[in-house]
Write an enzyme that holds these catalytic residues in place. Structure first.
Site, PDB file in Angstrom:
ATOM      1  CB  SER A   1      -1.418 -16.591 -10.391  1.00 31.29           C
ATOM      2  OG  SER A   1      -2.689 -16.135 -10.809  1.00 31.29           O
TER       3      SER A   1
ATOM      4  N   GLY B   1       2.776 -10.661 -11.352  1.00 27.38           N
ATOM      5  CA  GLY B   1       1.962 -10.451 -10.156  1.00 27.38           C
ATOM      6  C   GLY B   1       0.984 -11.583  -9.927  1.00 27.38           C
ATOM      7  CD  GLU B   2      -2.486 -12.267 -12.801  1.00 25.95           C
ATOM      8  OE1 GLU B   2      -2.358 -13.503 -12.992  1.00 25.95           O
ATOM      9  OE2 GLU B   2      -2.817 -11.489 -13.693  1.00 25.95           O
ATOM     10  N   GLY B   3       0.208 -13.182  -7.384  1.00 28.58           N
ATOM     11  CA  GLY B   3       0.676 -14.242  -6.508  1.00 28.58           C
ATOM     12  C   GLY B   3       1.658 -15.196  -7.136  1.00 28.58           C
TER      13      GLY B   3
END
Length: 370
Positions: free
Chosen positions: A98, A319-321
């Site tokens: 990210s 994940g993590e945006g």
């Protein structure tokens, strides 16, 4: 605090604005429908901004809520319990997926420690100063938060949303940093959708093996038993089986909807919080956009319940945006096209369109040529 109060604070986007956006789209030089879903995105932005034409999406921020979950101690994650601070450090140091994407897209990143299980000295003050508590209770046997902590976390999220809106942020990419967070998210989704644990339990960002998945299903099943009696109160539900990071993210989403600040949702954790938010205020999802489908079954269930169709389906599980960041250029492209494409001159048709007179003339020409 009663989250149902947000139902009176969140207004549905002005239908007149959306109608004006649709009418303007009909007048553009590019034929209607030829831009596919970008047309729909442009109209969504117009409604969210209450502006025709759409304003550019230039001031974007990625906001990540971070927290550890006690249930991770059961071995439901590929990462060790209490290790979320390492994920935070990777983002801060620019070495996570990210962080790379955010740097490439020129998007500043803000991390909010709502419930990390680490010494605050390990991370910068601007990250840890918001912490509600250290980790959460083990949701299969105890509450994640006290009622006071749940309210504090929701108010934290609301405050962050107000800060972003006041600073001129015109769109937020929303994600999470957590170990054990997908277990809490699966529990919330199962409770709100009325499904069994196995239907919504996935393998997380760092994919787990079959034995860990079975442990995760068992944890969701046990937590679900504790969640069902409190379904009528969203704040109590977050206190029972959520966590400080999930409660803060829910507060952020609801207040962002109040402030008319569009949000791109990332993965299953953001989707679970959005589902809680929708339960409290049914108009709130009008301000949210699903970035990508990660493959987590719970996320698909939550998005379907909210009638949100993801922009991308790339199978990105990190994940993590990251998934929401990948969708951002499409949103910015839709805004640019909706704002900058010229309208055709009066009496002219869009390229590729034909009028009845054009069709008649073409038929006469064909007849003369026979």
């Amino acid at each position: 605090m009663n989250l149902d109060d947000f139902s009176d604070l969140i207004e549905r986007p002005d239908s007149g604005v959306r109608r004006d956006a649709e009418e303007r789209r009909e007048r553009l030089t590019v034929p209607p429908g030829s831009l596919g879903r970008l047309d729909e995105l442009g109209e969504w932005l117009s409604a969210a901004q209450s502006a025709v034409p759409v304003r550019p999406v230039d001031h974007v921020r990625m906001v990540l809520f971070a927290g550890d979950h006690g249930v991770a101690g059961l071995g439901v994650s590929a990462r060790p319990a209490g290790s979320t601070h390492q994920l935070v450090r990777a983002v801060l140091d620019g070495g996570s997926a990210s962080a790379v994407l955010a740097r490439r897209l020129g998007v500043p990143v803000r991390i909010i420690d709502a419930g990390l299980d680490c010494d605050p000295a390990l991370l910068p003050e601007e990250v840890v100063r918001h912490r509600v508590r250290r980790s959460t209770g083990r949701i299969d046997i105890e509450d994640a938060l006290t009622a006071e902590e749940a309210e504090q976390a929701v108010r934290l999220g609301m405050r962050i949303a107000d800060e972003e809106a006041d600073s001129g942020t015109d769109l937020v990419v929303l994600g999470d940093l957590s170990v054990g967070g997908t277990t809490a998210a699966a529990t919330l989704i199962a409770a709100l959708c009325g499904t069994d644990a196995s239907v919504v339990t996935g393998r997380g960002g760092a994919l787990i093996d079959d034995l860990a998945w079975m442990r995760k299903c068992a944890a969701v099943r046990d937590a679900l038993r504790r969640a069902r009696p409190v379904l009528g109160d969203q704040l109590e539900l977050l206190a029972t089986v959520g966590g400080a990071d999930l409660a803060a993210m829910t507060g952020f989403l609801l207040q962002a909807a109040v402030r008319r600040m569009p949000v791109i949702l990332d993965g299953v954790v953001a989707s679970a919080c959005a589902l809680v938010g929708q339960r409290a205020a049914f108009r709130a999802p009008d301000s949210w956009l699903a970035g990508q489908l990660s493959g987590e079954p719970g996320q698909a269930k939550a998005l379907d319940r909210m009638a949100l169709t993801p922009l991308l389906e790339l199978g990105v599980t990190v994940g993590e945006g990251s998934g929401a960041l990948l969708a951002l250029p499409l949103v910015q492209a839709a805004a640019a096209l909706a704002a900058e494409l010229p309208e055709r001159a009066e009496g002219n048709t869009a390229e590729g369109d034909t009028t009845e007179a054009d069709s008649a003339e073409a038929a006469q020409s064909a007849e003369a040529g026979r």
